[in-house]
Motif scaffolding. Structure first.
Motif, PDB file in Angstrom:
ATOM      1  N   SER A  68       0.899  -1.167  -0.114  1.00 41.24           N
ATOM      2  CA  SER A  68       0.068   0.105  -0.042  1.00 41.24           C
ATOM      3  C   SER A  68       0.801   1.276   0.147  1.00 41.24           C
ATOM      4  N   GLN A  69       0.531   2.286  -0.846  1.00 43.67           N
ATOM      5  CA  GLN A  69       1.164   3.661  -0.825  1.00 43.67           C
ATOM      6  C   GLN A  69       0.825   4.178   0.310  1.00 43.67           C
ATOM      7  N   SER A  70      -0.207   4.168   0.901  1.00 41.70           N
ATOM      8  CA  SER A  70      -0.799   4.942   2.053  1.00 41.70           C
ATOM      9  C   SER A  70      -0.186   4.556   3.237  1.00 41.70           C
ATOM     10  N   ALA A  71       0.488   3.330   3.423  1.00 39.86           N
ATOM     11  CA  ALA A  71       0.912   2.867   4.449  1.00 39.86           C
ATOM     12  C   ALA A  71       1.929   3.594   5.184  1.00 39.86           C
ATOM     13  N   LYS A  72       2.904   4.479   4.387  1.00 34.42           N
ATOM     14  CA  LYS A  72       3.911   5.231   4.810  1.00 34.42           C
ATOM     15  C   LYS A  72       3.441   6.333   5.590  1.00 34.42           C
ATOM     16  N   TYR A  73       2.172   6.707   5.549  1.00 33.21           N
ATOM     17  CA  TYR A  73       1.772   7.739   6.382  1.00 33.21           C
ATOM     18  C   TYR A  73       0.865   7.264   7.805  1.00 33.21           C
ATOM     19  N   ASN A  74       0.995   5.868   7.867  1.00 34.16           N
ATOM     20  CA  ASN A  74       0.364   5.625   9.265  1.00 34.16           C
ATOM     21  C   ASN A  74       1.473   5.080  10.024  1.00 34.16           C
ATOM     22  N   ALA A  75       1.248   5.203  11.519  1.00 33.81           N
ATOM     23  CA  ALA A  75       2.361   4.766  12.400  1.00 33.81           C
ATOM     24  C   ALA A  75       1.451   4.418  13.698  1.00 33.81           C
ATOM     25  N   GLU A  76       2.385   3.439  14.321  1.00 33.96           N
ATOM     26  CA  GLU A  76       1.840   2.722  15.588  1.00 33.96           C
ATOM     27  C   GLU A  76       2.664   3.327  16.855  1.00 33.96           C
ATOM     28  N   VAL A  77       2.092   3.356  18.005  1.00 33.50           N
ATOM     29  CA  VAL A  77       2.823   3.794  19.018  1.00 33.50           C
ATOM     30  C   VAL A  77       2.238   2.797  20.263  1.00 33.50           C
ATOM     31  N   ARG A  84       7.325   5.591  28.515  1.00 31.57           N
ATOM     32  CA  ARG A  84       8.627   6.163  28.849  1.00 31.57           C
ATOM     33  C   ARG A  84       8.588   7.623  28.442  1.00 31.57           C
ATOM     34  N   LEU A  85       7.718   8.184  27.633  1.00 39.18           N
ATOM     35  CA  LEU A  85       7.551   9.672  27.095  1.00 39.18           C
ATOM     36  C   LEU A  85       7.539  10.322  28.228  1.00 39.18           C
ATOM     37  N   GLY A  86       6.669  10.153  29.099  1.00 41.50           N
ATOM     38  CA  GLY A  86       6.217  10.612  30.395  1.00 41.50           C
ATOM     39  C   GLY A  86       5.535  12.046  30.307  1.00 41.50           C
ATOM     40  N   ALA A  87       4.951  12.295  29.135  1.00 40.00           N
ATOM     41  CA  ALA A  87       4.308  13.683  28.816  1.00 40.00           C
ATOM     42  C   ALA A  87       2.840  13.451  29.325  1.00 40.00           C
ATOM     43  N   ALA A  88       2.263  14.757  29.804  1.00 40.37           N
ATOM     44  CA  ALA A  88       0.916  14.618  30.184  1.00 40.37           C
ATOM     45  C   ALA A  88      -0.159  14.729  29.045  1.00 40.37           C
ATOM     46  N   GLU A  89       0.435  15.415  28.000  1.00 41.99           N
ATOM     47  CA  GLU A  89      -0.389  15.527  26.931  1.00 41.99           C
ATOM     48  C   GLU A  89       0.290  15.227  25.594  1.00 41.99           C
ATOM     49  N   VAL A  90      -0.293  14.354  24.912  1.00 46.22           N
ATOM     50  CA  VAL A  90       0.473  13.881  23.646  1.00 46.22           C
ATOM     51  C   VAL A  90      -0.252  14.051  22.366  1.00 46.22           C
ATOM     52  N   ASP A  91       0.263  14.693  21.524  1.00 42.68           N
ATOM     53  CA  ASP A  91      -0.003  14.680  20.294  1.00 42.68           C
ATOM     54  C   ASP A  91       0.803  14.462  18.962  1.00 42.68           C
ATOM     55  N   LEU A  92       0.493  14.427  17.871  1.00 45.14           N
ATOM     56  CA  LEU A  92       1.375  14.023  16.609  1.00 45.14           C
ATOM     57  C   LEU A  92       2.631  14.762  16.669  1.00 45.14           C
ATOM     58  N   VAL A  93       2.635  16.261  16.931  1.00 53.53           N
ATOM     59  CA  VAL A  93       3.838  16.974  17.031  1.00 53.53           C
ATOM     60  C   VAL A  93       4.927  16.464  17.990  1.00 53.53           C
ATOM     61  N   SER A  94       4.201  16.076  19.304  1.00 48.84           N
ATOM     62  CA  SER A  94       5.131  15.689  20.428  1.00 48.84           C
ATOM     63  C   SER A  94       5.717  14.374  20.047  1.00 48.84           C
ATOM     64  N   LYS A  96       6.381  13.019  16.942  1.00 47.11           N
ATOM     65  CA  LYS A  96       7.505  13.181  16.148  1.00 47.11           C
ATOM     66  C   LYS A  96       8.824  13.584  16.920  1.00 47.11           C
ATOM     67  N   LYS A  97       8.519  14.768  17.597  1.00 46.13           N
ATOM     68  CA  LYS A  97       9.665  15.256  18.133  1.00 46.13           C
ATOM     69  C   LYS A  97      10.616  14.377  19.391  1.00 46.13           C
ATOM     70  N   ALA A  98       9.632  13.395  19.617  1.00 42.36           N
ATOM     71  CA  ALA A  98      10.200  12.298  20.687  1.00 42.36           C
ATOM     72  C   ALA A  98      10.912  11.303  19.511  1.00 42.36           C
ATOM     73  N   GLY A  99      10.501  11.331  18.360  1.00 46.21           N
ATOM     74  CA  GLY A  99      11.193  10.168  17.514  1.00 46.21           C
ATOM     75  C   GLY A  99      10.503   9.008  17.549  1.00 46.21           C
ATOM     76  N   LEU A 100       9.450   8.830  18.036  1.00 49.99           N
ATOM     77  CA  LEU A 100       8.620   7.627  18.403  1.00 49.99           C
ATOM     78  C   LEU A 100       7.936   7.454  17.044  1.00 49.99           C
ATOM     79  N   VAL A 101       7.580   8.477  16.050  1.00 47.83           N
ATOM     80  CA  VAL A 101       6.818   8.241  14.846  1.00 47.83           C
ATOM     81  C   VAL A 101       7.795   8.834  13.825  1.00 47.83           C
ATOM     82  N   PRO A 102       7.769   8.423  12.529  1.00 43.33           N
ATOM     83  CA  PRO A 102       8.466   8.998  11.232  1.00 43.33           C
ATOM     84  C   PRO A 102       7.848  10.491  11.054  1.00 43.33           C
ATOM     85  N   GLU A 103       8.565  11.129  10.461  1.00 43.51           N
ATOM     86  CA  GLU A 103       8.217  12.607  10.025  1.00 43.51           C
ATOM     87  C   GLU A 103       6.865  12.546   8.960  1.00 43.51           C
TER      88      GLU A 103
END
Length: 143
Positions: A68-77, A84-94, A96-103
């Motif tokens: 699938s060509q759309s699979a590269k836009y999907n990620a799992e956490v 381990r991330l330890g943040a109270a609020e988590v969104d897509l930007v955070s 990506k910044k932590a390196g848990l999902v690709p850009e």
């Protein structure tokens, strides 16, 4: 040194091969093409992958799978990664910044792998049924 005196180094440029210019050149008569056949004639040649009429390799082998060509836009956490991330609020930007999902990721889903004890609020992130239950049990929520 002047521009009109510039020339390439001695022996760096060879003369092009002039074929079909008589017997003395060593490349007269058939001009290095051998005798007869399709390869000796002008204009005629086969297409890429042609095997002389034999069933070509790309048609002999079975077709298999789909990517699938759309699979590269999907990620799992995983829940363990959120812990381990330890943040109270988590969104897509955070994420990506932590390196848990690709850009490239646009859609992120939390899966139930590992444990979570901290309360986490998810903004714009999906979760599986099991992961949602675990997050809510820890005091977190999904927005």
């Amino acid at each position: 040194m002047e521009l009109n005196n510039l020339k390439p180094a001695e022996g760096s440029r060879k003369d092009r091969r002039r074929v079909g210019r008589g017997i003395g050149s060593g490349l007269g008569k058939t001009a290095g093409r051998g005798h007869k056949g399709q390869k000796s004639r002008a204009g005629g040649y086969h297409k890429v992958g042609f095997e002389g009429g034999q069933m070509p390799l790309q048609r002999r082998l079975p077709k298999r799978g789909f990517k699938s060509q759309s699979a590269k836009y999907n990620a799992e956490v995983s829940l363990a990664a959120l812990e381990r991330l330890g943040a109270a609020e988590v969104d897509l930007v955070s994420l990506k910044k932590a390196g848990l999902v690709p850009e490239l990721a646009r859609n992120v889903k939390v899966i139930k792998a590992g444990e979570i004890t901290k309360a986490v609020k998810l903004n714009g992130i999906a979760a599986t049924v099991g992961a949602k239950a675990a997050i809510e049990a820890a005091g977190g929520s999904l927005a």
